[in-house]
Structure formats: C-alpha cells, structure tokens
Scaffold this motif. Structure first.
Motif, PDB file in Angstrom:
ATOM      1  N   LEU A 109       0.758  -1.236   0.069  1.00 11.20           N
ATOM      2  CA  LEU A 109       0.037   0.040  -0.060  1.00 11.20           C
ATOM      3  C   LEU A 109       1.002   1.231   0.031  1.00 11.20           C
ATOM      4  O   LEU A 109       0.426   2.601  -0.124  1.00 11.20           O
ATOM      5  N   ASP A 110       2.222   1.125   0.257  1.00 12.98           N
ATOM      6  CA  ASP A 110       3.092   2.447   0.104  1.00 12.98           C
ATOM      7  C   ASP A 110       3.301   2.646  -1.116  1.00 12.98           C
ATOM      8  O   ASP A 110       3.677   3.917  -1.472  1.00 12.98           O
ATOM      9  N   TYR A 111       3.053   1.681  -2.031  1.00 11.18           N
ATOM     10  CA  TYR A 111       3.496   1.621  -3.484  1.00 11.18           C
ATOM     11  C   TYR A 111       2.460   1.840  -4.540  1.00 11.18           C
ATOM     12  O   TYR A 111       2.464   2.334  -5.629  1.00 11.18           O
ATOM     13  N   ILE A 112       1.140   0.971  -4.059  1.00  7.50           N
ATOM     14  CA  ILE A 112       0.142   0.675  -5.116  1.00  7.50           C
ATOM     15  C   ILE A 112      -1.107   1.152  -4.093  1.00  7.50           C
ATOM     16  O   ILE A 112      -1.382   0.713  -3.009  1.00  7.50           O
ATOM     17  N   ASP A 113      -2.006   1.671  -4.939  1.00  2.00           N
ATOM     18  CA  ASP A 113      -3.289   1.774  -4.159  1.00  2.00           C
ATOM     19  C   ASP A 113      -4.081   0.584  -4.023  1.00  2.00           C
ATOM     20  O   ASP A 113      -4.027  -0.343  -5.073  1.00  2.00           O
ATOM     21  N   ASN A 114      -4.904   0.378  -3.059  1.00  2.00           N
ATOM     22  CA  ASN A 114      -5.712  -0.841  -2.534  1.00  2.00           C
ATOM     23  C   ASN A 114      -6.492  -1.091  -3.819  1.00  2.00           C
ATOM     24  O   ASN A 114      -6.890  -2.209  -4.051  1.00  2.00           O
ATOM     25  N   GLU A 115      -7.271   0.121  -4.284  1.00  3.86           N
ATOM     26  CA  GLU A 115      -8.182  -0.293  -5.516  1.00  3.86           C
ATOM     27  C   GLU A 115      -7.472  -1.006  -6.815  1.00  3.86           C
ATOM     28  O   GLU A 115      -8.224  -1.261  -7.657  1.00  3.86           O
ATOM     29  N   VAL A 116      -6.101  -0.888  -6.975  1.00  2.00           N
ATOM     30  CA  VAL A 116      -5.488  -1.349  -7.978  1.00  2.00           C
ATOM     31  C   VAL A 116      -4.935  -2.716  -7.726  1.00  2.00           C
ATOM     32  O   VAL A 116      -4.739  -3.407  -8.670  1.00  2.00           O
ATOM     33  N   ILE A 117      -4.799  -3.132  -6.415  1.00  2.00           N
ATOM     34  CA  ILE A 117      -4.087  -4.193  -6.079  1.00  2.00           C
ATOM     35  C   ILE A 117      -5.352  -5.481  -6.550  1.00  2.00           C
ATOM     36  O   ILE A 117      -6.383  -5.295  -5.992  1.00  2.00           O
ATOM     37  N   PRO A 118      -4.581  -6.430  -7.153  1.00  2.00           N
ATOM     38  CA  PRO A 118      -5.533  -7.562  -7.546  1.00  2.00           C
ATOM     39  C   PRO A 118      -6.299  -8.381  -6.366  1.00  2.00           C
ATOM     40  O   PRO A 118      -5.495  -8.234  -5.236  1.00  2.00           O
ATOM     41  N   ASP A 119      -7.339  -8.820  -6.496  1.00  2.00           N
ATOM     42  CA  ASP A 119      -8.060  -9.422  -5.469  1.00  2.00           C
ATOM     43  C   ASP A 119      -7.217 -10.839  -4.783  1.00  2.00           C
ATOM     44  O   ASP A 119      -7.324 -11.042  -3.658  1.00  2.00           O
ATOM     45  N   PHE A 120      -6.427 -11.396  -5.875  1.00  2.00           N
ATOM     46  CA  PHE A 120      -5.601 -12.444  -5.327  1.00  2.00           C
ATOM     47  C   PHE A 120      -4.572 -12.337  -4.424  1.00  2.00           C
ATOM     48  O   PHE A 120      -3.817 -13.064  -3.803  1.00  2.00           O
ATOM     49  N   LEU A 121      -4.360 -10.859  -4.395  1.00  2.00           N
ATOM     50  CA  LEU A 121      -3.029 -10.416  -3.577  1.00  2.00           C
ATOM     51  C   LEU A 121      -3.802  -9.598  -2.323  1.00  2.00           C
ATOM     52  O   LEU A 121      -3.244  -8.943  -1.601  1.00  2.00           O
TER      53      LEU A 121
END
Length: 584
Positions: free
Chosen positions: A457-469
């Motif tokens: 979350l320091d590098y990627i917004d939660n809305e962008v992180i895939p569900d499998f992660l």
C-alpha cells in the motif's frame, strides 16, 4: 581528456534590451556571485552608428586557479545578439579554460531572449592528476551556473521595481537604447489550468507528438517539464550525446528520455553511455525493434497461458505490470513457442511500457520514465528451474539489461517461496547493481498487504491491487496454467521464418580473409527501386564495388523485351554497366 559543458537553451521572457540592461548591472562587482571579486575594463569600442559595441574586461575570481579571466563582449544592437568569449590568463601553461555565452532573440517570440552557454577545460600538466583535476574543476564551474541564471532574473526584477518596464530598440535614428517607464506586456511565466507551463509557438512547432524537440537545441523549460530535474552536468551530457547522434547516426534519432536512460545506466559517463547506446541502436535497427508494436501481436498460446498484463499505475503514476510467474508453465511455453517467441514477447512488453510512460507523462503532467513490476511467485517450485527455461530467462535478462536500462522503477516480489533463493542465485549475477537496488522481496506471509513501511500500500493503491493479493480490484486476465502437449511444436516449426526474431534480420554477416572477395547477388524486382547499404566492420578496411546486369545469371543472352526480368546483380562476370556507389 577535455571536460566539456553545454547548457540547454534558457529562455528569459523579457525583451533583449531589458536583459542587456540587467546584464550590465553585474559589473564591476556582483554580490550574488561570491567568487566574482571584480572586473576592470581593458577596452570599450563602439561603432560610429552605435550598432556594435565591443568590451574587453579582466575579471578577478576568488579561487586558487585560475585567478584571472579575460572576457570579450561583442554586442550587436542591430542583430540583437551578445556574444561573450572568456579564457583564463593565469596558469594557462597548465590548464586552458574557455567559455562562450550567447544572448539572442527567441526565434518565435521577439519579446523573449534566449541564452546558451558552453565551456571546456583542458589540463595540460598537473603532476599526473589531470583527469581528476578536470572533473573537480568542471564540477565547481557548473556549481555556479545556476547562480548565474538567477542573477539576470534578480536584476530584471530590480529594473521593473525602479519603473523601467521597456527599453526602445536600436534604430539609425535612435542609436543608443534609452530607458522609459512605458508599461510593458506581462513577462512572467503563466500557468494553465493543468499546471503545466504554457509552451511558446517555437516549442509547439518543434515538439513532436511525443513531446521531443525536432531541432538540435533543448530548452531548459522542456527538460524540466518532460525529463525532470537534472544537474548542469547531466543536462550537458544529454545535449552532447544527442548532438553526437545527430551528427553520426543515420537512422532514427531516439527520444530524449531514451537517451537519458543510457546516461543514467552509466552514471552519466559520456563515453560509456555513448558506446552502450550505439550498440543498442544498431541492435534495434538490425532486428526492427522500433516497429514491433505495429508488426507483431502475441500469439493465442501466449494470450491464454501467459499470466501477465499491464494494470493501471502505481501511486507515483508509473505504469504497473503484474506477472504471476509462479503460474507460468515455462517448459510448456518454450515447447509450444520456442525461445525466440518468448523473447519477442518480452521486447513487445518493454516497448509497450515505454509508450505508456509517455502517455502517463502527459496525463500526470510530470516526467515518468520508468514503470513498476509486481511479480507474484505463488506456485514457484523446482519445475521452474528446468535448465532450458533458466537459460532462456538469462538470455532475456541479458537483452533487456543491454537495451532497456533504467526502465524499471521498482520491482515488487510477493509470496516468494523457499525455492526463490535458488532462482535468485542463478539470475542475480546477470542483473546490474542499479537494477538490483530496486528490488523489494516479500516472503510467503501476508505482511506485504499491510500499510506499514515497505508494504504494497506504500506503492500501490488498494483499488489497484488484484484480489488474489488481497486488494479490491476484481480484474480479469489469464491465470496461466499448464500448456497442453497437443500445442507443442517441433524444433523445425519453432525456427520457421514466421517465428524467428533474432535469427532473421535485414543484414547479412560474412567472414572475409585478406584479399578474398565476398559476393552477394540481389534481385531487383521493380525498375524504380533504390539500393541502400551500410557496413559494420569489426576489423580491417573494406573496399566494395557494385555491378548490374540485365541478364539473369547462367542464362544465354537475349534481346531486351517487355518480358525481360528486372535488372539484378551479376557477380560472376565483368559488368556491362558499372555503377559507382555515389550514383546508386
């Protein structure tokens, strides 16, 4: 080695006459430049009509060497130019410092003034430390350049505060520019609604749709908007390398951000960056990589079983590529496609990444020259260490490192299993130190999902992180999986002309012994064809001739007719119509 400096074009958004009035206020002393102790006018000559003025000064500097500089200023009111030439007077038997500055009218806006600066420093004799002294002296020289830019702006504002808002131009009836207090058009830098600086007509005409100037000069404002903050030495290296390409490279000149990547990869060492970039450009031309986005698309096997795709961007606006390496059937993909097809796909991904960086630069109105890669290693096991697969991976790394330096901004590796250290031991020696420093590896725990220091979350917004992660993005893409053996191809099928990338090129290579000829026959299919050629000779000199014949080899002569084959090369007999190279 002579140390050189070349500045970008700096634009003062004030008329030439105002800039000249500000420049004169620097003398005889300038408190804003501490090393400048003072100056003495040696000669001051003005032409009879007042159009030209030549001033020679001796300037004293507060440095150990050289202490004295001699400057010659040639000011032309008629042409609205000022050329400043300077060289050192002291220690000139050990080192030579030369500097040339030029003020001129902006080519597209006569109310603006351009400034360029170049300098060189050559150590003749310094007890064996010539190279070190050159670098140190040039570093000190460029450290004062930014101050010099600010001085003009300071005195321009001082003139405006005193009510001097415009100065008439030189004419035959008005030989000396006079000051006045008439209102002048606003000269400040305006910002549009997007936050970007308004571009002048000159830049609008010279910038391609990619944002790169077509001319041989770079404006400081362009560098800041599209390439980011660079030190004076870094700006100079970019301009020098770009100029070298324009003078020597016959093909397509790469974009400035592409050139800058090679400079960064070699820590702005100009010669090493030039060598690396030259080899890469030859490679790109030889294998037609510049057009891979137009002439190639992933085959259906890759679309179905290659678990990777571009996916929005990270928090800094970098394009994000997600690869589920643990879900790849490395052996199956190699058996079905071959090594060349996989390498081609990786090149296609890298070219697409550079394209997305350019698009994001325009979207986010700040320089974005690299991307982020998120690699999921769940499922990685010993079958991924299949020797041909590792060999193909090492080759891909070698090609990418040599031709796409500094394109990776950050690599996030998540869910690394116990077998990962074995894979890392195999591949890490082939990865450049600068690239390895961008790797962040997370173990098999779910700590990578946290918002603490170093979490995703320091590098990627939660809305962008895939569900499998554990993210909120329910995206649809290939899950990878095992490639059916029914799709496997034989070695001959994998190496067919349609599938090969690096084995088929537009060039031919040959080993020629001294004095031995190498002959090539070329069939000309159209009468209006133009033959072009180039050579890349590794050792020795090359002498070549071109011949043409209207008869097909090994066929009897026949009178010309409308059905006569097109002209082609006849290397095995004396030519009927020799054509010198400069006429082909």
């Amino acid at each position: 080695m002579v140390q050189k400096y070349q500045s970008p074009v700096r634009v003062y958004k004030y008329p030439f006459e105002m800039v000249m009035a500000a420049y004169e206020r620097r003398f005889p002393t300038c408190p804003m430049i501490p090393v400048f102790l003072g100056s003495e006018v040696l000669s001051d000559v003005t032409s009879d009509d007042g159009a030209t003025r030549v001033v020679e000064r001796s300037c004293q500097l507060s440095v150990d060497a050289p202490r004295l500089l001699k400057k010659k200023n040639t000011l032309s009111w008629r042409d609205r130019t000022l050329v400043i030439q300077a060289h050192n007077q002291t220690y000139n038997n050990r080192l030579i410092v030369t500097e040339t500055c030029r003020y001129s009218v902006h080519p597209e806006n006569e109310s603006w003034t351009c400034f360029e600066q170049s300098a060189s420093l050559d150590i003749k004799s310094f007890f064996g430390f010539e190279t070190t002294v050159e670098k140190v002296a040039m570093k000190q020289y460029t450290a004062n350049i930014q101050t010099g830019k600010e001085v003009i702006e300071f005195y321009l504002k001082e003139l405006m505060s005193e009510g001097v808002t415009s100065i008439p131009r030189w004419t035959t009836s008005n030989p000396q520019p006079l000051t006045s207090t008439t209102p002048a058009p606003p000269c400040s830098l305006h910002l549009g609604s997007t936050g970007q600086s308004e571009l002048s007509g000159f830049r609008e005409n010279c910038i391609r749709d990619t944002g790169t100037p077509e001319g041989d000069k770079l404006e400081a404002e362009y560098l800041e908007c599209y390439l980011g903050d660079l030190t004076p030495i870094q700006e100079s290296c970019l301009i020098q390398l770009r100029s070298w390409l324009q003078d020597t490279h016959n093909g397509k000149i790469p974009k400035d951000e592409h050139i800058l990547r090679f400079l960064r990869a070699r820590d702005f060492h100009l010669e090493r960056a030039r060598e690396m970039l030259g080899q890469s450009l030859s490679w790109r031309k030889q294998h037609r990589v510049d057009y891979i986005l137009q002439w190639w698309s992933p085959p259906s096997v890759l679309e179905e079983y290659y678990a990777g795709c571009w996916h929005y961007q990270d928090r800094e606006g970098r394009p994000l590529y997600i690869l589920r390496l643990g879900h790849l059937d490395t052996k199956g993909l190699l058996k079905a496609l071959g090594e060349e097809a996989l390498l081609r796909h990786v090149l296609w991904i890298n070219e697409e990444g550079q394209k997305r960086c350019e698009e994001n630069t325009k979207i986010f109105t700040r320089p974005i020259t690299s991307w982020t890669c998120l690699v999921d290693l769940e499922g990685l096991n010993m079958r991924h260490l299949w020797r041909p697969g590792v060999k193909a991976l090492l080759r891909i790394i070698e090609v990418v490192e040599a031709n796409y330096p500094e394109t990776l901004g950050r690599l996030l590796i998540v869910r690394a299993p116990r077998v990962f250290p074995v894979l890392w031991t195999l591949v890490s020696p082939f990865i450049h130190d600068n690239t390895r420093q961008k790797f962040l590896v997370y173990g098999g725990s779910r700590d990578y999902q946290g918002a603490g220091p170093g979490g995703l979350l320091d590098y990627i917004d939660n809305e962008v992180i895939p569900d499998f992660l554990g993210g909120a993005c329910l995206c649809q893409w290939s899950e990878g999986g095992t490639v059916p053996k029914s799709l496997y191809q034989s070695q001959q099928q994998q190496e067919s002309p349609d599938d090969r990338l690096l084995t088929d090129t537009i060039y031919q290579s040959a080993h020629c012994f001294t004095g031995a000829p190498h002959e090539i026959m070329i069939e000309i299919l159209e009468g209006s064809s133009v033959i072009t050629w180039d050579f890349d000779v590794l050792k020795g000199d090359l002498i070549f001739n071109i011949y043409h014949s209207k008869r097909t080899p090994d066929q009897p002569s026949q009178p010309p007719s409308e059905h006569t084959p097109a002209p082609q090369t006849r290397p095995d007999q004396p030519p009927q119509h020799p054509s010198p190279p400069d006429q082909t």
